[in-house]
Design an enzyme around this catalytic site. Structure first.
Site, PDB file in Angstrom:
ATOM      1  NE  ARG A  60      -3.850   0.582   2.092  1.00 40.08           N
ATOM      2  CZ  ARG A  60      -5.044   0.736   2.665  1.00 40.08           C
ATOM      3  NH1 ARG A  60      -5.215   1.679   3.580  1.00 40.08           N
ATOM      4  NH2 ARG A  60      -6.063  -0.028   2.333  1.00 40.08           N
ATOM      5  CG  HIS A  87      -8.739  -0.366  -2.176  1.00 38.82           C
ATOM      6  ND1 HIS A  87      -7.870  -1.377  -1.814  1.00 38.82           N
ATOM      7  CD2 HIS A  87      -9.357   0.019  -1.027  1.00 38.82           C
ATOM      8  CE1 HIS A  87      -7.962  -1.580  -0.518  1.00 38.82           C
ATOM      9  NE2 HIS A  87      -8.857  -0.753  -0.020  1.00 38.82           N
ATOM     10  CD  GLN A  90     -13.153  -2.376   0.345  1.00 39.18           C
ATOM     11  OE1 GLN A  90     -12.308  -2.185   1.216  1.00 39.18           O
ATOM     12  NE2 GLN A  90     -14.322  -2.924   0.620  1.00 39.18           N
ATOM     13  CB  CYS A 212     -14.456   0.572   1.013  1.00 39.01           C
ATOM     14  SG  CYS A 212     -14.024   2.320   0.960  1.00 39.01           S
TER      15      CYS A 212
HETATM   16  N1   CP Z   1     -11.251  -0.385   3.251  1.00 37.47           N
HETATM   17  C1   CP Z   1      -9.936  -0.335   3.547  1.00 37.47           C
HETATM   18  O1   CP Z   1      -9.075  -0.584   2.706  1.00 37.47           O
HETATM   19  O2   CP Z   1      -9.655   0.000   4.819  1.00 37.47           O
HETATM   20  P1   CP Z   1      -8.207   0.280   5.429  1.00 37.47           P
HETATM   21  O3   CP Z   1      -7.736   1.598   4.863  1.00 37.47           O
HETATM   22  O4   CP Z   1      -8.429   0.335   6.908  1.00 37.47           O
HETATM   23  O5   CP Z   1      -7.273  -0.829   5.034  1.00 37.47           O
HETATM   24  N1  NVA Z   2     -10.593   6.192  -1.071  1.00 40.16           N
HETATM   25  C1  NVA Z   2     -10.060   5.923   0.247  1.00 40.16           C
HETATM   26  C2  NVA Z   2     -10.173   4.472   0.546  1.00 40.16           C
HETATM   27  C3  NVA Z   2      -9.703   4.076   1.915  1.00 40.16           C
HETATM   28  C4  NVA Z   2      -9.809   2.597   2.144  1.00 40.16           C
HETATM   29  C5  NVA Z   2      -8.618   6.400   0.326  1.00 40.16           C
HETATM   30  O1  NVA Z   2      -7.873   6.213  -0.650  1.00 40.16           O
HETATM   31  O2  NVA Z   2      -8.240   6.987   1.334  1.00 40.16           O
END
Ligand code: CP
Ligand code: NVA
Length: 253
Positions: A60, A87, A90, A212
């Site tokens: 990430r 993502h 997800q 999410c």
């Molecule tokens: N939905 C999701 O990816 O959550 P986190 O940012 O907590 O990993």
């Molecule tokens: N769109 C959000 C998703 C978090 C899981 C972000 O990138 O912060």
């Protein structure tokens, strides 16, 4: 497995950690500043070295190009655990949740309402690949990047039109990681795009509400919907674990 998390995470990091352990593997969690990458070692060299120690790399990071470069140089699978563009893990869990609720994915109508962001991009790409009709309602200024809009996805500026007849209403935060400087402007643009009871009335009687997480009740979604009986949000979070275990089994078989 290396779990390389340069930016914060609750669900993704924990569900990969637990999932790897349940599969009999050992997760090694690394924060951004813990690798020599932070001191200028190249991404390519990092990927070559990690490939000699681990079976897969989950990353990430705040620069999508970094995941692509890791994948280019790595001899083991590299999993995108969120970048500003995508993502996918997800979206896999979200499709599993939809299948649990409705039995079949083919022909479902999924209305995504809010910011045309990473979560939106992955839902459009993965949903379309399995026959889900994805309809996206965003303000004109926050439309998703056209590169990630497959044929068959409908884009609109009208949340009510998107929600009409939907099996699922989905939203995500209005201010994603990295977008904090534009927070006030985004909240202003997105104010008419809240998931609330009025919007849910447009959807099918058996429609579910999806997010999410992390959520900001009162902003992109009302607390009533987030915690209400139509909410599938907590199943989505659980399904991160199951979907990612399946993904790892597939990648490492
Ligand atoms: N939905 C999701 O990816 O959550 P986190 O940012 O907590 O990993
Ligand atoms: N769109 C959000 C998703 C978090 C899981 C972000 O990138 O912060």
């Amino acid at each position: 497995m290396v779990l390389f998390f340069e930016i914060p995470s609750t669900r993704t990091r924990l569900s990969f950690h637990v999932g790897v352990a349940q599969l009999g593997g050992e997760p090694v969690v690394l924060r951004g500043e813990e690798l020599q990458l932070a001191r200028g070692e190249s991404v390519g060299d990092t990927a070559l070295v990690l490939s000699r120690y681990v079976s897969a790399i989950v990353a990430r990071v705040s620069d999508h190009g970094l995941v692509e470069e890791l994948a280019e140089h790595s001899d083991v699978p590299v999993v995108n655990a969120l970048t500003p563009l995508h993502h996918p893990c997800q979206a896999l869990a979200d499709l599993l949740t939809l299948r649990e609720r409705f039995g079949e994915l083919e022909g479902l109508r999924l209305a995504y309402v809010g910011d045309g962001n990473n979560v939106c991009n992955s839902l459009m790409l993965l949903g379309s690949a399995v026959g889900v009709k994805v309809v996206v309602a965003t303000p004109p200024e926050l439309r998703p990047d056209q590169r990630f809009v497959p044929d068959g996805v409908e884009l609109t500026n009208d949340p009510a039109a998107a929600a009409t007849g939907a099996h699922a209403l989905y939203t995500d935060v209005w201010v994603s990681m990295g977008d904090e400087a534009e927070g006030a402007e985004r909240r202003r643009l997105l104010a008419p795009y809240q998931l609330n009871a009025t919007l849910l009335e447009r959807a099918r009687e058996d429609a579910i509400v999806m997010h999410c997480l992390p959520a900001h009740p009162g902003e992109e979604i009302t607390a009533e919907l987030l915690y209400g009986e139509r909410s599938a949000v907590w199943d989505q979070a659980e399904n991160r674990l199951h979907a990612q275990k399946a993904l790892l089994e597939r990648l490492l078989e």
